[in-house]
Design a protein around this motif. Structure first.
Motif, PDB file in Angstrom:
ATOM      1  N   GLN A  10      95.089  23.261  36.206  1.00  0.00           N
ATOM      2  CA  GLN A  10      94.806  22.187  35.263  1.00  0.00           C
ATOM      3  C   GLN A  10      95.884  22.027  34.197  1.00  0.00           C
ATOM      4  O   GLN A  10      96.255  20.906  33.857  1.00  0.00           O
ATOM      5  CB  GLN A  10      93.459  22.434  34.583  1.00  0.00           C
ATOM      6  N   THR A  11      96.350  23.132  33.652  1.00  0.00           N
ATOM      7  CA  THR A  11      97.236  23.039  32.491  1.00  0.00           C
ATOM      8  C   THR A  11      98.514  23.853  32.615  1.00  0.00           C
ATOM      9  O   THR A  11      99.278  23.931  31.652  1.00  0.00           O
ATOM     10  CB  THR A  11      96.486  23.489  31.215  1.00  0.00           C
ATOM     11  N   GLY A  12      98.766  24.447  33.760  1.00  0.00           N
ATOM     12  CA  GLY A  12      99.957  25.276  33.915  1.00  0.00           C
ATOM     13  C   GLY A  12     101.240  24.475  34.020  1.00  0.00           C
ATOM     14  O   GLY A  12     101.225  23.270  34.277  1.00  0.00           O
ATOM     15  N   ASP A  13     102.344  25.156  33.817  1.00  0.00           N
ATOM     16  CA  ASP A  13     103.658  24.537  33.971  1.00  0.00           C
ATOM     17  C   ASP A  13     103.824  24.093  35.421  1.00  0.00           C
ATOM     18  O   ASP A  13     103.499  24.828  36.353  1.00  0.00           O
ATOM     19  CB  ASP A  13     104.771  25.524  33.620  1.00  0.00           C
ATOM     20  N   TYR A  14     104.361  22.894  35.614  1.00  0.00           N
ATOM     21  CA  TYR A  14     104.491  22.287  36.931  1.00  0.00           C
ATOM     22  C   TYR A  14     105.933  22.386  37.410  1.00  0.00           C
ATOM     23  O   TYR A  14     106.869  22.182  36.638  1.00  0.00           O
ATOM     24  CB  TYR A  14     104.080  20.811  36.840  1.00  0.00           C
ATOM     25  N   ARG A  15     106.095  22.686  38.727  1.00  0.00           N
ATOM     26  CA  ARG A  15     107.431  22.711  39.332  1.00  0.00           C
ATOM     27  C   ARG A  15     107.331  22.261  40.785  1.00  0.00           C
ATOM     28  O   ARG A  15     106.543  22.802  41.553  1.00  0.00           O
ATOM     29  CB  ARG A  15     108.025  24.111  39.275  1.00  0.00           C
TER      30      ARG A  15
END
Length: 87
Positions: A5-10
């Motif tokens: 939901q809120t983690g860093d995206y890569r």
């Protein structure tokens, strides 16, 4: 899984020809990899990793890990979620 939901995206990889998209979300010690096959064919995919220890938490898939990658056979029109196990 808070990382989804809120983690860093890569973005890890994408394949326009086969409609495959792979991304990760990371928050604190939670590491998640999402594999999306929007295509009509089963595919094999190699995902680069830094550490071993991922488990399938959504989807029915068999994964093989080595020191540098995860091999996944992903069914057509499906989503798999892998999560790094706790140390």
């Amino acid at each position: 899984m808070p990382a989804l939901q809120t983690g860093d995206y890569r973005t890890i990889s994408y394949d326009d020809l086969n409609n495959i998209f792979v991304f990760s979300r990371n928050k604190e010690k939670e590491n998640v990899i999402v594999i999306v096959n929007a295509g009509n064919n089963e595919c094999n995919i190699e995902i680069p990793i830094k550490e071993k220890g991922y488990d399938v938490v959504f989807g029915e898939s068999y994964i093989t890990e080595n020191a540098y990658s995860i091999s996944v056979k992903i069914a057509a029109n499906s989503v798999y979620i892998l999560k790094k196990g706790e140390k």
